[in-house]
Structure formats: C-alpha cells, structure tokens
Design an enzyme around this catalytic site. Sequence first.
Site, mmCIF file in Angstrom:
data_model
loop_
_atom_site.group_PDB
_atom_site.id
_atom_site.type_symbol
_atom_site.label_atom_id
_atom_site.label_comp_id
_atom_site.label_asym_id
_atom_site.label_seq_id
_atom_site.Cartn_x
_atom_site.Cartn_y
_atom_site.Cartn_z
ATOM 1 N N LYS A 1 14.877 31.363 -17.852
ATOM 2 C CA LYS A 1 14.154 31.588 -16.604
ATOM 3 C C LYS A 1 13.068 30.547 -16.362
ATOM 4 O O LYS A 1 12.824 30.171 -15.226
ATOM 5 C CB LYS A 1 13.539 32.986 -16.571
ATOM 6 C CG LYS A 1 14.567 34.083 -16.340
ATOM 7 C CD LYS A 1 13.923 35.377 -15.881
ATOM 8 C CE LYS A 1 15.001 36.366 -15.476
ATOM 9 N NZ LYS A 1 14.465 37.636 -15.010
ATOM 10 N N LYS B 1 25.521 34.317 -16.561
ATOM 11 C CA LYS B 1 25.603 35.730 -16.197
ATOM 12 C C LYS B 1 25.222 35.921 -14.732
ATOM 13 O O LYS B 1 24.425 35.163 -14.188
ATOM 14 C CB LYS B 1 24.722 36.566 -17.116
ATOM 15 C CG LYS B 1 23.272 36.677 -16.691
ATOM 16 C CD LYS B 1 22.592 37.817 -17.436
ATOM 17 C CE LYS B 1 21.242 38.146 -16.805
ATOM 18 N NZ LYS B 1 21.317 38.909 -15.559
ATOM 19 N N LYS C 1 20.458 39.084 -10.274
ATOM 20 C CA LYS C 1 19.861 39.393 -8.982
ATOM 21 C C LYS C 1 19.138 38.192 -8.409
ATOM 22 O O LYS C 1 19.173 37.946 -7.223
ATOM 23 C CB LYS C 1 18.795 40.477 -9.163
ATOM 24 C CG LYS C 1 19.270 41.886 -9.062
ATOM 25 C CD LYS C 1 18.057 42.798 -9.128
ATOM 26 C CE LYS C 1 17.978 43.501 -10.459
ATOM 27 N NZ LYS C 1 16.922 43.067 -11.339
HETATM 28 P P1 ATP Z 1 16.766 39.146 -12.710
HETATM 29 O O1 ATP Z 1 17.581 37.966 -12.264
HETATM 30 O O2 ATP Z 1 15.615 39.436 -11.807
HETATM 31 O O3 ATP Z 1 16.373 39.086 -14.162
HETATM 32 P P2 ATP Z 1 18.997 40.820 -13.412
HETATM 33 O O4 ATP Z 1 20.166 40.860 -12.513
HETATM 34 O O5 ATP Z 1 19.091 40.052 -14.672
HETATM 35 O O6 ATP Z 1 17.740 40.400 -12.529
HETATM 36 P P3 ATP Z 1 17.493 42.936 -14.703
HETATM 37 O O7 ATP Z 1 16.633 43.827 -13.878
HETATM 38 O O8 ATP Z 1 16.850 41.821 -15.457
HETATM 39 O O9 ATP Z 1 18.644 42.339 -13.738
HETATM 40 O O10 ATP Z 1 18.345 43.815 -15.720
HETATM 41 C C1 ATP Z 1 18.705 45.157 -15.444
HETATM 42 C C2 ATP Z 1 19.826 45.590 -16.365
HETATM 43 O O11 ATP Z 1 21.065 45.000 -15.952
HETATM 44 C C3 ATP Z 1 19.662 45.208 -17.829
HETATM 45 O O12 ATP Z 1 20.120 46.279 -18.617
HETATM 46 C C4 ATP Z 1 20.572 44.027 -18.004
HETATM 47 O O13 ATP Z 1 21.042 43.890 -19.332
HETATM 48 C C5 ATP Z 1 21.703 44.377 -17.061
HETATM 49 N N1 ATP Z 1 22.394 43.189 -16.564
HETATM 50 C C6 ATP Z 1 21.834 42.200 -15.813
HETATM 51 N N2 ATP Z 1 22.745 41.270 -15.507
HETATM 52 C C7 ATP Z 1 23.913 41.678 -16.073
HETATM 53 C C8 ATP Z 1 25.234 41.135 -16.105
HETATM 54 N N3 ATP Z 1 25.515 39.993 -15.487
HETATM 55 N N4 ATP Z 1 26.199 41.809 -16.766
HETATM 56 C C9 ATP Z 1 25.910 42.980 -17.391
HETATM 57 N N5 ATP Z 1 24.688 43.558 -17.401
HETATM 58 C C10 ATP Z 1 23.694 42.912 -16.748
HETATM 59 MG MG MG Z 2 17.373 39.850 -15.929
#
Ligand code: ATP
Ligand code: MG
Length: 330
Positions: free
Chosen positions: A112, A195, A198
């Site tokens: 990040k 991965k 969001k």
């Molecule tokens: P950001 O980009 O803001 O970090 P994010 O999409 O990574 O957002 P988080 O809020 O950080 O989402 O994570 C929320 C949950 O979703 C966590 O349990 C994380 O492990 C899971 N998660 C996030 N991205 C993935 C993915 N691509 N595949 C499976 N699980 C995911």
């Molecule tokens: Mg995340």
Amino acid sequence: KPVIFSGMQPSSDSLQLGNYIGALSQWTKMQEDYDAIFCVVNLHAITVPQDPKELVERTRRTAAQYIAAGIDPEQSTLFIQSHVPAHAELAWVLNTLTGFGEAGRMTQFKDKSQRHGADAASVGLFTYPILMAADILLYQAESVPVGEDQRQHVELTRDLANRFNSRFGDTFVLPEAQIPKTVAKIYDLQNPSAKMSKSAETEAGLIKVLDPANVTSKKIMRAVTDDDNEIRFDREAKPGVSNLLTIFSVLGDRSIESIEAEFQGLGYGHLKKAVAEVVEESLAPVRERTTELMADPAELDRLLARGAERANEIANKTLDLVYERVGLMR
Ligand code: ATP
Ligand code: MG
C-alpha cells in the site's frame, strides 16, 4: 460458543467480490455456531486519505452490505469501530510492545505504501496491523475469518498477545486466522497477479457488489485471459482463466472439474458469459437489500448503536484488565 471477530474498511462506495467471497459470505455461515462480532473498521480506513462526507456515507453503506448479505444484527454484534474508544486505547498499548522491524515486515504496508507513494504513506498505515490486533484481542476472539491477505496480520496479533501474556500475566486469548482454502483470494480481472481490492487505482478489474448488472458483466467480458483458448485451471500459467473458474465454482457451488468439462472446446466468451450470470445471481439480492436499508438511515443507526453498546461492554472489560496489568492508573 467460541468468539470470532472480523471487519472490513469502509474505504469505497461498495464492497468488492473478494470481500464477499473471502469474508462476508463466510461470516454469514458462521453466525449460528459462534459468538460473532463484526465491525466496520473506519479507523483503519483513514490510514489512507478519505473524504469526510463520503466516509460517513461509506461507513453506513458497509454496515448495510453486511446486513444485506445476511449478517443478523440481533444474533451477531455489529458495530462501527469508532463507536468503541477501547480500540484506539488498546492499540496504543500494543504499539509499545511492537518492534519497529517487526512492523516493517508487514507486506500489506509495503504494497500500500508503494501504491500511495512511500513519502505519502502515513504512520497510521504503518501501524495498521497493531490496531487490527487491538480489534481482535479486545473481544478475546479465538478465530478470525479473513482472506489470505490478512494471514500475516493475524500472526502478528498472536505474537503480540503472547508477548503481553508472558510480560504481564495471562490476559489475552491467542487468536487464529480462519482462511477458506479454495477461495482465499480473488484476483483483479485486469491484473490477475494482484488481489482484487476496494481501493484499487483502476476500476476495470474490480467487481463491485453494488454495481448494476450491465457494468459488472462488461468488466467480466473484458477480463484478461490468455491466447491458448483452453478452459483449464492453472494458477501459474493461466491466472486470468483460473480466477474466473474460481469465481464460477464458489458462487455456482460446483467443482472446477465439472465446469472445465462443460466448457471444453468452447471459447472464453462462453465461460465469461456464464460467470457474469452467476455473479449477478449472487449479488443482485445483496444490492437490492442494501438499497432498502440505505433508505432508512435512522433505523440503521439505531441497530449500530445497539451493537456498539454490546461491543463497548465486552471491550471495556478487557481494556480495564490491560490497564491494571500494565500499571496505568484509572
Ligand atoms: P482496501 O483496498 O481498502 O484494503 P480490501 O478490498 O482489501 O480494501 P479490506 O477491508 O482490507 O478490503 O478487507 C476486508 C476483508 O476482505 C478481509 O478479510 C480481507 O482478507 C478480505 N479480502 C479483501 N480482498 C480480498 C480478495 N481479493 N480475496 C479474498 N478476500 C479478500
Ligand atoms: Mg485490504
């Protein structure tokens, strides 16, 4: 019942498919058998810049998506992180137990901070995993259902709990990550080595839970694949196709082999169309229910206030014990 804790950041106007598959849909299945605590982690969200007005809206929306996907706010404890001051307070104590090098090894920070530019990265982004440790330890959670990307943070949480216990006496339960084996990671449709996130800088490879069906299906039809036009699961050689097969398999509740067999000899277009259909079938009800919930923000806030009351009660018990152990006067 054993306690589980998990959360998501309100860092976007919609959750993404990886959140839904890797976390949210696992949570809903676990509610019955566990004492489940689910949090919208808005303190984590501000580790990267957020627009204040949007953050409020996104916080409610994230909570609404939890409920829309099947989290029952009566059965589980559902709340907003900033409603429970103990999270920030315990995080401070844990900060003092964390080694600088130890925190520096966290790969999410490396990813990040690169994305936001090393100089733009905040100290908050660096200490993110320590706040996450506080989230988990306050509720004495045994198990933390997350995606693969959070494994390292849960290990750090365990190390910190262990360190605190041996220095100050038994206080914390040691938590374990509970990561679904086959669906632990959904990848970006345009960049299937990263991965899905969001907060990805481009949205072309991102499936958003709240997007209309035509937007999502267009993205799926344009997903990166490869040239050999063979529908076969091979994470190394065919990451794009494998990602589509994973999504199809988990949302359609069928084996990868049966999908490979059905689509043998057919082009990627056929596969993508079928994937778009199962994605829509899964997400449409969540989207519709979220819209309904967002139409009555007062009721949503009332549910969240009740959740916060329950969460504060548990969290403050742990924090009192911590302060006493450490020798911080109350
Ligand atoms: P950001 O980009 O803001 O970090 P994010 O999409 O990574 O957002 P988080 O809020 O950080 O989402 O994570 C929320 C949950 O979703 C966590 O349990 C994380 O492990 C899971 N998660 C996030 N991205 C993935 C993915 N691509 N595949 C499976 N699980 C995911
Ligand atoms: Mg995340």
